[in-house]
Design a protein around this motif. Sequence first.
Motif, mmCIF file in Angstrom:
data_model
loop_
_atom_site.group_PDB
_atom_site.id
_atom_site.type_symbol
_atom_site.label_atom_id
_atom_site.label_comp_id
_atom_site.label_asym_id
_atom_site.label_seq_id
_atom_site.Cartn_x
_atom_site.Cartn_y
_atom_site.Cartn_z
ATOM 1 N N HIS A 86 50.163 -8.850 28.442
ATOM 2 C CA HIS A 86 50.229 -7.409 28.684
ATOM 3 C C HIS A 86 51.238 -6.757 27.747
ATOM 4 C CE1 HIS A 86 47.730 -7.676 32.303
ATOM 5 N NE2 HIS A 86 48.375 -8.806 32.558
ATOM 6 N N ASP A 87 50.898 -5.570 27.256
ATOM 7 C CA ASP A 87 51.709 -4.836 26.289
ATOM 8 C C ASP A 87 53.048 -4.407 26.900
ATOM 9 O OD1 ASP A 87 52.754 -3.219 24.302
ATOM 10 O OD2 ASP A 87 51.085 -1.785 24.318
ATOM 11 N N LYS A 88 54.116 -4.971 26.428
ATOM 12 C CA LYS A 88 55.467 -4.718 26.947
ATOM 13 C C LYS A 88 55.852 -3.242 26.848
ATOM 14 C CE LYS A 88 60.106 -6.653 26.464
ATOM 15 N NZ LYS A 88 60.889 -7.681 25.774
ATOM 16 N N SER A 89 55.371 -2.546 25.836
ATOM 17 C CA SER A 89 55.744 -1.143 25.649
ATOM 18 C C SER A 89 55.239 -0.252 26.785
ATOM 19 C CB SER A 89 55.224 -0.625 24.305
ATOM 20 O OG SER A 89 53.806 -0.535 24.315
ATOM 21 N N MET A 90 54.221 -0.690 27.497
ATOM 22 C CA MET A 90 53.695 0.095 28.617
ATOM 23 C C MET A 90 54.649 0.087 29.813
ATOM 24 S SD MET A 90 51.030 1.265 27.262
ATOM 25 C CE MET A 90 50.365 2.118 28.667
ATOM 26 N N PHE A 91 55.661 -0.748 29.775
ATOM 27 C CA PHE A 91 56.605 -0.901 30.873
ATOM 28 C C PHE A 91 58.017 -0.491 30.468
ATOM 29 C CE2 PHE A 91 53.145 -3.878 31.066
ATOM 30 C CZ PHE A 91 52.667 -3.723 32.361
ATOM 31 N N ARG A 92 58.172 0.123 29.297
ATOM 32 C CA ARG A 92 59.487 0.442 28.757
ATOM 33 C C ARG A 92 59.629 1.903 28.346
ATOM 34 N NH1 ARG A 92 61.091 -3.645 30.946
ATOM 35 N NH2 ARG A 92 61.332 -5.626 29.932
ATOM 36 N N LYS A 93 58.913 2.795 28.993
ATOM 37 C CA LYS A 93 59.015 4.208 28.636
ATOM 38 C C LYS A 93 60.244 4.835 29.295
ATOM 39 C CE LYS A 93 54.148 4.469 27.663
ATOM 40 N NZ LYS A 93 52.866 5.048 27.961
ATOM 41 N N LYS A 94 60.431 6.134 29.154
ATOM 42 C CA LYS A 94 61.643 6.810 29.641
ATOM 43 C C LYS A 94 61.858 6.637 31.145
ATOM 44 C CE LYS A 94 61.646 10.382 26.086
ATOM 45 N NZ LYS A 94 61.428 11.809 25.818
ATOM 46 N N ALA A 95 60.839 6.883 31.936
ATOM 47 C CA ALA A 95 60.946 6.745 33.392
ATOM 48 C C ALA A 95 60.287 5.425 33.781
ATOM 49 C CB ALA A 95 60.250 7.912 34.090
ATOM 50 N N ALA A 99 60.274 -0.625 41.001
ATOM 51 C CA ALA A 99 59.585 -1.827 41.478
ATOM 52 C C ALA A 99 59.443 -2.883 40.387
ATOM 53 C CB ALA A 99 58.206 -1.462 42.028
ATOM 54 N N LEU A 100 59.520 -2.493 39.135
ATOM 55 C CA LEU A 100 59.405 -3.467 38.049
ATOM 56 C C LEU A 100 60.519 -4.504 38.107
ATOM 57 C CD1 LEU A 100 58.351 -1.314 34.960
ATOM 58 C CD2 LEU A 100 56.935 -2.800 36.352
ATOM 59 N N PRO A 155 52.296 3.594 37.997
ATOM 60 C CA PRO A 155 53.099 2.646 38.756
ATOM 61 C C PRO A 155 54.033 1.787 37.910
ATOM 62 C CG PRO A 155 50.891 1.821 38.501
ATOM 63 C CD PRO A 155 50.897 3.191 37.893
ATOM 64 N N HIS A 156 54.024 1.977 36.601
ATOM 65 C CA HIS A 156 54.869 1.155 35.728
ATOM 66 C C HIS A 156 55.932 1.991 35.032
ATOM 67 C CE1 HIS A 156 51.060 -1.286 36.017
ATOM 68 N NE2 HIS A 156 51.970 -2.024 36.604
ATOM 69 N N SER A 157 55.542 2.833 34.090
ATOM 70 C CA SER A 157 56.509 3.700 33.405
ATOM 71 C C SER A 157 55.777 4.838 32.697
ATOM 72 C CB SER A 157 57.336 2.907 32.395
ATOM 73 O OG SER A 157 56.576 2.545 31.272
ATOM 74 N N THR A 158 56.490 5.941 32.523
ATOM 75 C CA THR A 158 55.946 7.104 31.808
ATOM 76 C C THR A 158 57.058 7.757 30.995
ATOM 77 O OG1 THR A 158 56.452 8.726 33.543
ATOM 78 C CG2 THR A 158 54.302 7.612 33.676
ATOM 79 N N ASP A 159 56.675 8.736 30.213
ATOM 80 C CA ASP A 159 57.652 9.536 29.480
ATOM 81 C C ASP A 159 57.935 10.841 30.216
ATOM 82 O OD1 ASP A 159 58.182 7.783 27.379
ATOM 83 O OD2 ASP A 159 56.376 8.407 26.308
ATOM 84 N N THR A 160 57.396 11.000 31.433
ATOM 85 C CA THR A 160 57.611 12.211 32.227
ATOM 86 C C THR A 160 58.409 11.874 33.486
ATOM 87 O OG1 THR A 160 55.512 11.872 33.363
ATOM 88 C CG2 THR A 160 55.467 13.277 31.431
ATOM 89 N N ALA A 161 59.028 12.890 34.069
ATOM 90 C CA ALA A 161 59.820 12.713 35.287
ATOM 91 C C ALA A 161 58.952 12.268 36.457
ATOM 92 C CB ALA A 161 60.534 14.010 35.623
#
Length: 170
Positions: A86-95, A99-100, A155-161
């Motif tokens: 799985h692409d690590k960058s999908m879990f490392r965004k700003k927010a 649970a991770l 459920p993982h991470s986003t660049d939004t609040a």
Amino acid sequence: MRKTLFSAGLLMFLLPAYALFAQEAGCVKCHDKLLKGKVIHDAANSRVGCRTCHSGIIARYVPHKKSNTREKGLMATQPDLCYSCHDKSMFRKKAVHAALAMGCTSCHNPHSTDIDKLLVSAQPEICYTCHDKAMFSKKDVHAALAMGCTSCHNPHSTDTAKLLTSGQPY
């Protein structure tokens, strides 16, 4: 001569697949319940199968012996094990969803389930394992709740609040 070459070529092609099937069939012989769900993890269905994650198991011994020090003979620990596919960058965004930190298997079954995305329980119940259900059961309930939490939140991470999948509506 051609028939013999064709047969030899076919045998060379099928033999590794048969050997892999035999090895995986050996795993499923005892661990069949792990793959009984309607949704099966791609790694379990892949060409490598169980060895995708459990590379440190010597299966010919029962109970199994490990060739490494990791639990269940896994080739790595979470989340690094999961990041091997799985692409690590999908879990490392700003927010990042808190649970991770509990590990991927706190929400996902690594083998199979009857629920999409290999979730251990359906939405919103899986979210209530951490989030207070009473907050979502009051007199005025957010209408989008009926669509499921992930219809608005990643459920993982986003660049939004607030892990919103897009910018906050006005």
